[in-house]
Design an enzyme around this catalytic site. Structure first.
Site, short mmCIF file in Angstrom:
data_model
loop_
_atom_site.label_atom_id
_atom_site.label_comp_id
_atom_site.label_asym_id
_atom_site.label_seq_id
_atom_site.Cartn_x
_atom_site.Cartn_y
_atom_site.Cartn_z
N ARG A 79 44.42 87.69 69.46
CA ARG A 79 43.52 86.81 68.72
C ARG A 79 44.24 86.19 67.54
O ARG A 79 45.09 86.81 66.91
CB ARG A 79 42.36 87.60 68.12
CG ARG A 79 41.29 87.97 69.08
CD ARG A 79 40.01 88.29 68.28
NE ARG A 79 39.15 89.13 69.08
CZ ARG A 79 39.26 90.46 69.14
NH1 ARG A 79 40.13 91.08 68.38
NH2 ARG A 79 38.47 91.16 69.91
N ASP A 118 46.95 98.37 64.14
CA ASP A 118 45.51 98.17 64.38
C ASP A 118 44.65 99.31 63.83
O ASP A 118 43.51 99.08 63.39
CB ASP A 118 45.20 97.91 65.87
CG ASP A 118 45.76 98.98 66.81
OD1 ASP A 118 46.47 99.89 66.34
OD2 ASP A 118 45.51 98.88 68.03
N SER A 166 50.06 96.06 66.97
CA SER A 166 49.64 97.42 67.33
C SER A 166 50.69 98.17 68.12
O SER A 166 50.48 98.55 69.27
CB SER A 166 48.34 97.35 68.13
OG SER A 166 47.45 96.51 67.48
C1 BG6 Z 1 40.32 95.33 68.77
C2 BG6 Z 1 41.18 95.23 67.53
O1 BG6 Z 1 39.00 95.17 68.45
O2 BG6 Z 1 40.55 96.58 69.36
C3 BG6 Z 1 42.63 95.36 67.94
O3 BG6 Z 1 40.96 94.01 66.89
C4 BG6 Z 1 42.83 96.66 68.65
O4 BG6 Z 1 43.46 95.29 66.83
C5 BG6 Z 1 41.89 96.74 69.79
O5 BG6 Z 1 44.16 96.75 69.10
C6 BG6 Z 1 42.01 98.05 70.51
O6 BG6 Z 1 41.19 98.05 71.65
P1 BG6 Z 1 41.63 97.46 73.05
O7 BG6 Z 1 40.68 98.07 73.98
O8 BG6 Z 1 41.50 95.99 72.96
O9 BG6 Z 1 43.02 97.93 73.30
C1 GLC Z 2 49.78 102.32 70.97
C2 GLC Z 2 50.63 101.81 69.84
C3 GLC Z 2 49.94 102.05 68.53
C4 GLC Z 2 48.56 101.48 68.57
C5 GLC Z 2 47.78 102.06 69.72
C6 GLC Z 2 46.40 101.49 69.82
O1 GLC Z 2 49.73 103.70 70.88
O2 GLC Z 2 51.86 102.45 69.87
O3 GLC Z 2 50.64 101.46 67.50
O4 GLC Z 2 47.90 101.75 67.37
O5 GLC Z 2 48.47 101.79 70.90
O6 GLC Z 2 46.41 100.13 70.06
#
Ligand code: BG6
Ligand code: GLC
Ligand code: GLC
Length: 924
Positions: free
Chosen positions: A549, A664, A610
């Site tokens: 995003r 994240d 992340s």
């Molecule tokens: C989102 C966050 O809502 O959730 C992200 O904005 C995060 O930063 C993510 O990585 C994690 O959930 P998923 O299911 O999208 O991996």
């Molecule tokens: C993976 C990444 C970590 C992140 C997590 C959730 O474990 O290494 O940094 O926070 O995924 O997205």
């Protein structure tokens, strides 16, 4: 009992005998006889009305309409298909209730498709009258004793035996081996059994008896046994009809028409329980004064009115009542009666059969009557024979009307104008009464002219059919054991979870001290959660979850406003070159700026990235290793902010002011912390899993300073990469790990997060298929395909609001052809896998909150955890399982879970805002 029955029959000790002076035969005697016989005549119109009324009642019961209560029960059995003929093995069958006051034990050997048919061996035991109406335990103990006595003649030793229980009374079945008696019928009235599971009662009795190791695997009604035991002829036999002591039928109904079932596919065998049919409108005109008298004297007055006109138990009684009536009126036996003629059960159904048989001479009738203590005259034998014939003809015709109703139902449910069908017939009335079947056949032809019915006599009195069902049940039970064995390693005990929590604490401490640990415990340079004074407009990027995003975040006095757009990162980009990936990211930013009218402006940017990064400051993050599905080249070991800046330069895009790089978990904690200052933990359970929390700076060896706090990105996905989770890891986890792009890495994450759970389930399903437990042992090509089983399916399948048939639809859409049994097993696999994931995650959170509590030297800690991630948010039970585990393992912490509403981009903007405010302050 000295009483006068409804017919004015004298009953009791003093009654039988002859009038003082033998009465001459009254002059109206032929009329009196005619009058009696006429009562048993049923017209075609009456039969049609019974057929229609019974059909109505059947359909009402099928549709689940309870008001007015339908008079037939239409009980679903757990038999879903007629036998394939492949069933094999040795089975013991215990029959109770089918043949009056007897109990039968059979030894049945099924040969499968190979070999010849083997005759079963059987033995009948008479149940003493006091046992039939005594305490339930006595009856079941008697049954267990008969079983052992029978088995003593076989060289079974201590081999485990599989038993099919043929229990022929109305029951609510809730499994192949679970059946609750609704009410006794046919002369049984044992106390303490109605409302109980009769399989359990039998098991208990066998256990008390203790002689043999017998597993009761299936319970079956006699009508079902009759149908299932039928040798498949030209076509399958899909109706079972029993006329023995009682009467009943079963047939294969389309499952979608059975309201109480949660099924829309296939067929299910329904036991009609037509014995209880009683519609005053339809049956009323047919009921005779003798029927009323019989009902009145029975053990269950008012119940089973239809059965009492057809079942063998009652045919003898009806004949007895008529003969006694005629004798007392002086029409028969010179007006004399006998004790047998005046007492219940005095005339047995076999007497009726014999007397009715045209091939038996008058002499035989004479003898039978004499044996009953009567003095028949020559003219009496013919009259008696007429009475027997009238009673039996009516029984056969009524039975035909009922069968015609079942056939009409079949025609309707199969939407077939004409129906070709085989009906398996069983019971001693068919065997003994030579004309019963022919009258039945004739009448059915009249009532159901569009049905071409062939009647096939059952084999071994239904015992073979019971063995068939038992064979299927035994196979299913074996499958269940294999399923349980397969899932056992996923079911963690409290001790195992506590051990995970303790290991996590250990690894955290070592990581913080900078010692070797699978937990990196990365400092984030975020030193405080928001205080609400943050202001300004910011750009944010959110990379690494399901979606990439770009966001515009406006933090103002009234709150935070967010505009955002999702861009895709194709797999080839995520796993291509680093340059390509960052160029793509910049393209997306430029596009977003244009769309938002922000081109040319240089807003401060917060970058949620992340992945594990070693940060040396807020705006510096060296990618340690890619995780999840990313593997772009030339990025590991590089500062991600530099890579982004270089791409901006390559694209000659507006200078972007990258202020902060944020994991994240941190973004989520900050975002939730804006609403709740107690939020000091961030948790992600999505594509990947990870947590961060506010640690005392003095505990963080790699950052100078002894006071204050710092948010630590634990990178707990890598927990156990040193092998410490080995004990918990299953073969399926090993397979998933081996097939991943980073074998040996992120072992904790691979047991918990969305990217992997579907794959674990797929591997379990493959294993169960190879054991023959699922999909009939046929591995489908689809199931071999990696990632076919998305984690979102777990969330869908486990949703409580979903019926099993929807589960099946989901799996069928995947190209997995399954039965309802398969669907249920798949559901159980999903539950085991996701439950373990949630509990492991809970053990991790417990370790974190306990650490915070101990850091602060508190007896009790109140803390909030900000959470994000598709799995956590979409799965129906994940969040509550996490919370329950935390409560169990960290009872001194009151933990509130806050779901992040706006994603972590908002948090990244808040981190950026704090950094800008601090920067301004230093400038001032
Ligand atoms: C989102 C966050 O809502 O959730 C992200 O904005 C995060 O930063 C993510 O990585 C994690 O959930 P998923 O299911 O999208 O991996
Ligand atoms: C993976 C990444 C970590 C992140 C997590 C959730 O474990 O290494 O940094 O926070 O995924 O997205
Ligand atoms: C009674 C029982 C029924 C059984 C039938 C024939 O009607 O209620 O379950 O099938 O007798 O034995």
């Amino acid at each position: 009992m000295d009483s006068v029955g409804p017919l004015g029959l004298q009953q009791g000790d003093g009654a039988p005998g002859c009038p003082q002076e033998a009465l001459p035969c009254p002059s109206n005697s032929p009329e009196l006889v005619q009058e009696c016989l006429r009562q048993f005549k049923v017209t075609g119109a009456q039969l049609r009305q019974i057929q229609a009324s019974l059909l109505g009642s059947m359909e009402q019961a099928l549709s689940g309409q309870a008001n007015p209560a339908p008079t037939v029960r239409m009980l679903p059995t757990y038999v879903g298909s007629v036998p394939h003929g492949t069933e094999q093995g040795d089975f013991v069958v215990l029959e109770l209730g089918a043949i009056g006051a007897s109990l039968r034990v059979l030894w049945v050997t099924l040969m499968g498709t190979k070999g010849h048919r083997m005759e079963p061996q059987s033995r009948e035991f008479v149940i003493p009258q006091e046992v039939m109406v005594g305490p339930g335990q006595q009856l079941f103990d008697f049954a267990a004793r008969c079983l052992s006595e029978f088995l003593d003649a076989f060289p079974v030793g201590n081999q485990g035996l599989q038993l099919g229980f043929s229990f022929s009374f109305p029951c609510h079945q809730t499994g192949l081996d679970k059946s609750t008696l609704i009410s006794w019928t046919k002369g049984f009235r044992c106390s303490g059994v109605e409302g109980q599971d009769v399989v359990q009662l039998l098991r208990d009795a066998i256990q008390r008896q203790g002689a043999y190791s017998i597993d009761v695997v299936a319970v079956v009604n006699d009508a079902v046994g009759t149908m299932m035991g039928c040798e498949p002829g030209a076509g399958p036999c899909e109706v079972g009809l029993v006329v023995d002591t009682g009467t009943n039928a079963c047939y294969m109904e389309e499952a979608r028409h059975v309201a109480v079932l949660d099924e829309d596919r296939g067929r299910v065998c329904i036991s009609v329980e037509w014995g209880s049919f009683s519609d005053d409108g339809a049956l009323g005109p047919v009921l005779t004064t003798f029927d009323h008298a019989l009902d009145h004297e029975s053990l269950n007055p008012g119940a089973q009115r239809f059965e009492k006109m057809i079942g063998g138990l009652y045919l003898g009684e009806l004949v007895r009542l008529v003969l006694a009536h005629l004798a007392q009126r002086g029409v028969l036996f010179g007006g004399c009666t006998s004790p047998a003629l005046l007492s219940r059960g005095g005339i047995l159904p076999e007497h009726v059969a014999e007397m009715e048989d045209p091939s038996a001479g008058a002499a035989r009738v004479h003898t039978i009557l004499q044996d009953l203590g009567l003095r028949p005259r020559a003219s009496d034998t013919e009259l008696v024979r007429h009475v027997c014939a009238a009673v039996c003809t009516r029984a056969a015709q009524l039975c035909a009307a009922a069968l015609a109703a079942v056939l009409s139902r079949l025609q309707r449910s199969r939407e077939q104008e004409t129906l070709q069908i085989a009906v398996a017939t069983g019971g001693r009335v068919f065997e003994r009464h030579p004309r019963f079947l022919s009258i039945l056949q004739e009448t059915v032809m009249l009532l159901a002219p569009r049905c071409d019915v062939s009647f096939i006599p059952s084999v071994d009195g239904g015992g073979r059919g019971v063995a068939m069902v038992t064979a299927v049940a035994a196979r299913l039970a074996a499958h269940r054991r294999l399923l349980e064995e397969t899932l056992a390693p996923f079911r963690l005990t409290r001790e195992q979870l506590a051990a995970v929590q303790a290991q996590m604490r250990e690894a955290m401490a070592r990581g913080l001290r900078g010692e070797a640990s699978s937990l990196r415990m990365l400092p984030t340079y975020v030193r405080a959660t928001p205080d609400g004074s943050e202001r300004g407009d910011f750009l944010a990027l959110d990379l690494g979850g399901t979606n990439f995003r770009v966001l515009l975040v406006r933090v103002a006095t009234g709150g935070v406003q967010i505009s955002s757009q999702i861009y895709s990162i194709p797999e080839c980009v995520a796993q291509g070159s680093g340059q390509q990936l960052f160029d793509h990211i910049v393209d997306c930013i430029v596009d977003f700026q244009q769309k938002q009218g922000l081109s040319g402006q240089s807003l401060p940017l917060g970058f949620t990235f992340s992945f594990p990064c070693r940060q040396l400051g807020l705006d510096q993050g060296i990618l340690l290793t890619w995780t999840k599905g990313f593997n772009a080249s030339d990025c590991e070991g590089q500062d991600v902010v530099c890579l982004l800046r270089e791409a901006i330069r390559r694209r000659q895009a507006t200078e972007l002011n990258v202020v902060a790089i944020v994991n994240d978990t941190v973004g989520t904690m900050m975002s939730c912390g804006y609403e709740d200052p107690r939020c000091e933990v961030g948790l992600i359970v999505g594509t990947g899993t990870n947590a961060c929390y506010m640690e005392e700076l003095r505990n963080v060896a790699s950052v100078a300073g002894d006071s204050g706090h710092m948010c630590i990105n634990m990178e707990w996905g890598a927990f156990g990469d040193d092998g410490s989770l080995g004990m918990l890891s299953t073969n399926f986890d090993a397979s998933v790990d081996q097939a991943s792009i980073n074998p040996g890495k992120q072992r904790f994450e691979k047991m918990i997060s969305g990217m992997y759970l579907g794959e674990i389930v797929r591997h379990v399903l493959l294993h169960l298929t190879s054991l023959g437990v699922l999909f009939r042992g046929q591995p489908t090509q689809r199931l071999q395909t990696r990632d076919i089983f998305k984690t979102k399916f777990l969330s869908e399948i486990e949703s409580d609001s979903l019926a099993l048939r929807q589960v099946r639809a989901i799996l069928e859409a995947l190209g997995l052809p399954l039965t309802s049994d398969d669907a249920l097993m798949v559901l159980e696999v999903c539950q085991a896998v996701s439950q373990r994931a949630a509990q492991l995650c809970g053990a991790g959170v417990a370790a974190v909150v306990e650490k915070i509590r101990e850091n602060r030297g508190l007896e009790e800690l109140t803390v909030s955890v900000g959470v994000d991630g598709t799995l956590y948010k979409m799965h129906p039970h994940f969040s509550s399982l996490v919370a329950a585990t935390v409560q169990e393992l960290a009872p001194r912490c009151a933990v509130t879970f806050l779901q992040s509403e706006d994603g972590s981009g908002k948090g990244a903007a808040l981190v950026t805002a704090v950094a800008c405010r601090l920067a301004q302050m230093t400038h001032v």
